[in-house]
Write a protein that holds these residues in place. Sequence first.
Motif, PDB file in Angstrom:
ATOM      1  N   GLU A 198       0.818  -1.205   0.000  1.00  8.05           N
ATOM      2  CA  GLU A 198       0.000   0.000   0.000  1.00  8.05           C
ATOM      3  C   GLU A 198       0.863   1.271   0.000  1.00  8.05           C
ATOM      4  OE1 GLU A 198      -2.782  -0.115   3.211  1.00  8.05           O
ATOM      5  OE2 GLU A 198      -3.525  -2.107   2.688  1.00  8.05           O
ATOM      6  N   ILE A 199       2.092   1.191   0.518  1.00  3.04           N
ATOM      7  CA  ILE A 199       2.947   2.385   0.564  1.00  3.04           C
ATOM      8  C   ILE A 199       3.266   2.892  -0.838  1.00  3.04           C
ATOM      9  CG2 ILE A 199       5.232   3.226   1.216  1.00  3.04           C
ATOM     10  CD1 ILE A 199       5.003   1.692   3.784  1.00  3.04           C
ATOM     11  N   PRO A 200       3.718   2.021  -1.784  1.00  3.11           N
ATOM     12  CA  PRO A 200       3.860   2.542  -3.149  1.00  3.11           C
ATOM     13  C   PRO A 200       2.537   2.993  -3.746  1.00  3.11           C
ATOM     14  CG  PRO A 200       4.332   0.177  -3.065  1.00  3.11           C
ATOM     15  CD  PRO A 200       4.273   0.668  -1.661  1.00  3.11           C
ATOM     16  N   GLY A 201       1.429   2.393  -3.300  1.00  2.00           N
ATOM     17  CA  GLY A 201       0.121   2.856  -3.760  1.00  2.00           C
ATOM     18  C   GLY A 201      -0.161   4.273  -3.304  1.00  2.00           C
ATOM     19  N   TYR A 202       0.142   4.557  -2.042  1.00  2.00           N
ATOM     20  CA  TYR A 202      -0.041   5.918  -1.539  1.00  2.00           C
ATOM     21  C   TYR A 202       0.942   6.888  -2.203  1.00  2.00           C
ATOM     22  CZ  TYR A 202      -2.815   3.704   2.142  1.00  2.00           C
ATOM     23  OH  TYR A 202      -3.765   2.998   2.825  1.00  2.00           O
ATOM     24  N   SER A 203       2.162   6.404  -2.483  1.00  2.00           N
ATOM     25  CA  SER A 203       3.134   7.253  -3.178  1.00  2.00           C
ATOM     26  C   SER A 203       2.646   7.586  -4.584  1.00  2.00           C
ATOM     27  CB  SER A 203       4.491   6.545  -3.250  1.00  2.00           C
ATOM     28  OG  SER A 203       4.982   6.242  -1.964  1.00  2.00           O
ATOM     29  N   LEU A 204       2.053   6.594  -5.243  1.00  2.00           N
ATOM     30  CA  LEU A 204       1.480   6.837  -6.567  1.00  2.00           C
ATOM     31  C   LEU A 204       0.362   7.868  -6.478  1.00  2.00           C
ATOM     32  CD1 LEU A 204       1.420   5.899  -9.577  1.00  2.00           C
ATOM     33  CD2 LEU A 204      -0.364   4.278  -8.896  1.00  2.00           C
ATOM     34  N   ALA A 205      -0.445   7.775  -5.431  1.00  2.00           N
ATOM     35  CA  ALA A 205      -1.523   8.756  -5.238  1.00  2.00           C
ATOM     36  C   ALA A 205      -0.945  10.153  -5.049  1.00  2.00           C
ATOM     37  CB  ALA A 205      -2.372   8.368  -4.022  1.00  2.00           C
ATOM     38  N   TRP A 206       0.114  10.261  -4.273  1.00  2.00           N
ATOM     39  CA  TRP A 206       0.758  11.554  -4.041  1.00  2.00           C
ATOM     40  C   TRP A 206       1.254  12.149  -5.359  1.00  2.00           C
ATOM     41  CZ3 TRP A 206       4.893  12.361   0.374  1.00  2.00           C
ATOM     42  CH2 TRP A 206       5.103  13.720   0.548  1.00  2.00           C
ATOM     43  N   LEU A 207       1.908  11.301  -6.168  1.00  2.00           N
ATOM     44  CA  LEU A 207       2.397  11.760  -7.471  1.00  2.00           C
ATOM     45  C   LEU A 207       1.238  12.188  -8.365  1.00  2.00           C
ATOM     46  CD1 LEU A 207       4.775  12.070  -9.468  1.00  2.00           C
ATOM     47  CD2 LEU A 207       4.381   9.684 -10.136  1.00  2.00           C
ATOM     48  N   PHE A 208       0.205  11.368  -8.424  1.00  2.00           N
ATOM     49  CA  PHE A 208      -0.964  11.701  -9.241  1.00  2.00           C
ATOM     50  C   PHE A 208      -1.621  12.997  -8.783  1.00  2.00           C
ATOM     51  CE2 PHE A 208      -2.206   7.205 -10.955  1.00  2.00           C
ATOM     52  CZ  PHE A 208      -1.097   7.250 -11.781  1.00  2.00           C
ATOM     53  N   LEU A 209      -1.759  13.154  -7.457  1.00  2.00           N
ATOM     54  CA  LEU A 209      -2.422  14.347  -6.925  1.00  2.00           C
ATOM     55  C   LEU A 209      -1.673  15.618  -7.310  1.00  2.00           C
ATOM     56  CD1 LEU A 209      -3.425  13.113  -3.354  1.00  2.00           C
ATOM     57  CD2 LEU A 209      -4.998  13.835  -5.144  1.00  2.00           C
ATOM     58  N   ARG A 210      -0.357  15.557  -7.316  1.00  2.00           N
ATOM     59  CA  ARG A 210       0.451  16.743  -7.613  1.00  2.00           C
ATOM     60  C   ARG A 210       0.551  17.014  -9.104  1.00  2.00           C
ATOM     61  NH1 ARG A 210       3.692  18.552  -3.425  1.00  2.00           N
ATOM     62  NH2 ARG A 210       5.250  19.327  -4.889  1.00  2.00           N
ATOM     63  N   ARG A 211       0.559  15.968  -9.910  1.00  2.00           N
ATOM     64  CA  ARG A 211       0.770  16.140 -11.344  1.00  2.00           C
ATOM     65  C   ARG A 211      -0.532  16.182 -12.154  1.00  2.00           C
ATOM     66  NH1 ARG A 211       6.172  14.865 -12.570  1.00  2.00           N
ATOM     67  NH2 ARG A 211       7.386  15.552 -10.757  1.00  2.00           N
ATOM     68  N   LEU A 212      -1.521  15.416 -11.721  1.00  2.00           N
ATOM     69  CA  LEU A 212      -2.742  15.276 -12.516  1.00  2.00           C
ATOM     70  C   LEU A 212      -3.944  15.999 -11.920  1.00  2.00           C
ATOM     71  CD1 LEU A 212      -2.523  11.454 -13.346  1.00  2.00           C
ATOM     72  CD2 LEU A 212      -1.686  13.364 -14.714  1.00  2.00           C
ATOM     73  N   GLY A 213      -3.867  16.397 -10.654  1.00  2.00           N
ATOM     74  CA  GLY A 213      -5.046  16.941  -9.994  1.00  2.00           C
ATOM     75  C   GLY A 213      -5.874  15.828  -9.388  1.00  2.00           C
ATOM     76  N   ARG A 214      -6.939  16.202  -8.672  1.00  2.00           N
ATOM     77  CA  ARG A 214      -7.736  15.213  -7.939  1.00  2.00           C
ATOM     78  C   ARG A 214      -8.544  14.305  -8.865  1.00  2.00           C
ATOM     79  NH1 ARG A 214      -4.219  17.835  -4.975  1.00  2.00           N
ATOM     80  NH2 ARG A 214      -5.012  18.802  -3.068  1.00  2.00           N
ATOM     81  N   ARG A 215      -9.207  14.884  -9.830  1.00  2.00           N
ATOM     82  CA  ARG A 215     -10.138  14.121 -10.662  1.00  2.00           C
ATOM     83  C   ARG A 215      -9.408  13.059 -11.486  1.00  2.00           C
ATOM     84  NH1 ARG A 215     -13.771  17.808 -14.236  1.00  2.00           N
ATOM     85  NH2 ARG A 215     -11.714  18.360 -15.042  1.00  2.00           N
ATOM     86  N   LEU A 216      -8.357  13.443 -12.202  1.00  3.71           N
ATOM     87  CA  LEU A 216      -7.633  12.479 -13.022  1.00  3.71           C
ATOM     88  C   LEU A 216      -6.865  11.483 -12.165  1.00  3.71           C
ATOM     89  CD1 LEU A 216      -6.283  14.712 -15.941  1.00  3.71           C
ATOM     90  CD2 LEU A 216      -8.229  13.135 -15.949  1.00  3.71           C
ATOM     91  N   ALA A 217      -6.414  11.902 -10.972  1.00  3.79           N
ATOM     92  CA  ALA A 217      -5.729  10.971 -10.071  1.00  3.79           C
ATOM     93  C   ALA A 217      -6.672   9.853  -9.636  1.00  3.79           C
ATOM     94  CB  ALA A 217      -5.200  11.719  -8.855  1.00  3.79           C
ATOM     95  N   LEU A 218      -7.891  10.218  -9.294  1.00  4.17           N
ATOM     96  CA  LEU A 218      -8.880   9.226  -8.875  1.00  4.17           C
ATOM     97  C   LEU A 218      -9.258   8.310 -10.032  1.00  4.17           C
ATOM     98  CD1 LEU A 218     -10.803   8.126  -6.725  1.00  4.17           C
ATOM     99  CD2 LEU A 218     -12.456   9.882  -7.399  1.00  4.17           C
ATOM    100  N   SER A 219      -9.553   8.888 -11.176  1.00  4.56           N
ATOM    101  CA  SER A 219      -9.950   8.089 -12.331  1.00  4.56           C
ATOM    102  C   SER A 219      -8.813   7.178 -12.782  1.00  4.56           C
ATOM    103  CB  SER A 219     -10.367   9.017 -13.482  1.00  4.56           C
ATOM    104  OG  SER A 219     -10.762   8.258 -14.609  1.00  4.56           O
ATOM    105  N   GLY A 220      -7.583   7.713 -12.837  1.00  7.88           N
ATOM    106  CA  GLY A 220      -6.446   6.900 -13.272  1.00  7.88           C
ATOM    107  C   GLY A 220      -6.169   5.732 -12.340  1.00  7.88           C
ATOM    108  N   SER A 221      -6.281   5.947 -11.036  1.00 11.63           N
ATOM    109  CA  SER A 221      -6.053   4.866 -10.072  1.00 11.63           C
ATOM    110  C   SER A 221      -7.076   3.753 -10.237  1.00 11.63           C
ATOM    111  CB  SER A 221      -6.100   5.428  -8.646  1.00 11.63           C
ATOM    112  OG  SER A 221      -5.101   6.397  -8.436  1.00 11.63           O
ATOM    113  N   LEU A 222      -8.336   4.125 -10.391  1.00 16.86           N
ATOM    114  CA  LEU A 222      -9.397   3.127 -10.557  1.00 16.86           C
ATOM    115  C   LEU A 222      -9.248   2.366 -11.865  1.00 16.86           C
ATOM    116  CD1 LEU A 222     -12.386   5.230  -9.192  1.00 16.86           C
ATOM    117  CD2 LEU A 222     -11.560   3.085  -8.213  1.00 16.86           C
ATOM    118  N   LEU A 223      -8.874   3.067 -12.944  1.00 18.51           N
ATOM    119  CA  LEU A 223      -8.711   2.395 -14.234  1.00 18.51           C
ATOM    120  C   LEU A 223      -7.500   1.461 -14.221  1.00 18.51           C
ATOM    121  CD1 LEU A 223      -9.581   5.296 -16.708  1.00 18.51           C
ATOM    122  CD2 LEU A 223     -11.020   3.382 -15.996  1.00 18.51           C
TER     123      LEU A 223
END
Length: 581
Positions: A416-441
């Motif tokens: 889960e730690i790399p998962g949370y790190s991926l979320a952190w990267l997504f949140l900073r680079r993609l914004g909230r909406r694309l971070a959520l959609s990209g993680s689910l996809l």
Amino acid sequence: MSAPAAGAAAAILDFDDILAQIGEFGRFQRRNYLLICLPVLFAAANSLSYVFTAGSPTYRCFVPGCDSPEEPDYGADWVSVAVPGSWSKRGHFTPATCDRFVPNGSNPESEPWSPWSLDRCSADNFTADTERCGQFVYGSPERTIVQQWGLHCQENLWKLAFVGTMHFAGLVVGTALSGYLADRYGRKHVFLICIVFMALTGVAQALAWDYSSFLVFALLNAVGTSGVYPLAFIIGVEMVGPRKREMSSIVLNYFYAVGEALLGLSVFLPDWRQLQLVLSLPPLICVAYFWLVPESVRWLLARNRREQAGAIIRRAAKVNRRDISVELMASFKQQELDAETAVEDEAEGGVLAERKDDKIWVAIKQVAGCPTLMGRYAILLLIWAVNAIVYYGLSLNATSLSGNKYLNFALVCLVEIPGYSLAWLFLRRLGRRLALSGSLLLCSITCVASGFVTLAQGDWNPCKPGVEGRNSWSCANWLVVTLFLIGKLGITSSFAVIYTFTAEMMPTVIRSGGVGVMSTFARFGAMLAPFVPLLASYYEPLPLLLFGALSLVAGLLSLLLPETFNRKLPDTVEEAIALGK
């Protein structure tokens, strides 16, 4: 104060502007953030402790005449001829738990025990008939409530599973209750109450005298545990500036993952009572937080307690070694006077009680009367439920991770730690909406792929051509494991993002309660997760395909939500509505 002056003061009192002066994440915030993260370690461990305290150990029937009463060997060579069981593809025998073959001749149990010669523990000396047993041999020193209260065999499995059901029921009650109370009475006090309640009920659980008392304390422990992480999250998000919000939420999840993984160390504490005490006693130290951790400034401002908020801001500025403007502190004093005058006027008009008691309900009515917000929150509810079903479902479906269960459990948590790190990267680079959609996809793609690999394992070799037998099976199995871990990584990232995304779409007055409602709804989704693996009896890859389909739908629906990246936290319902404009 004139109307224009009052408006100017109100503008100055926007907490994001205040943080720009005192520091978005200075020494004051870092110290308090670390303090609120520490109880999360124990909350995470308590939330999954029942996996080991109420787990079923490895055991089989004691075979009189073959097993030594002093030092029986669970994996003795003769076990497969004395106890029914099953053979794996790799030639490993798993004995039945509560049945054994009836021996030929006299029953050794009716005579003083004496070891049979080695040839007596052979297939010729046992019939094909089976009998139930009441004495067992264990494959490890692990001791759970199974041995404590005799919960062996198939007929008692529901009692072990029911511990998990009671746990989730406690989470449902506690999450909703703690969120509402935190909005009404303050983040800090409810946070401390949850920590102490978790600790005391955990100790009571370790001292339980029978199965029924254990269930009651497991339920109560979950009620306390369920409030620790959400309130730590809310306090963390509300104490930092816009650019540090994703950091505050993601790092908190690191602590949660490590807390879960610490349960893997229970290999050194095989007795369930000792394990539960080790997890429950240390959080009592957090009573000192009453003097160490301040109340949320955002909550104080939302409740018009500006004098208290001002004192905390002055202390934060001092610790952060930042200067704070005279105009800002003057505005605190003036608005405090204005608030007192307004209170007197409202008391004379008989509306003081309504102003104090109904502020939250007024906001809820405004939200209920707004189709835009109701549509957004309905989508969020669905995404929360999908996250819970897939997250817990993947954990329950991780049967391909064979080997040491303590190590496997720790690895599944630590991924889960790399998962949370991926979320952190997504949140900073993609914004909230694309971070959520990209993680689910990402989760959707890997779950579907894993399902098809599982289906094709018997007929298709995904490794090097010419690799056959055991090596081929191992290679295909590790491909499934890898896809599973990537899927777990994706859904973990989604869970981290949805907390931040939801908090940023809620007005301050109902933020804690709103996140609590979403989390509560997710718990109902989690209750369905244990039943999903049963679908494999109809079609083996069906659970993974279902997880993939649910993640796909949730990922597409998340694109309909407004972006909140680098936007100020909405304090009112009107500001929440404006996020989409």
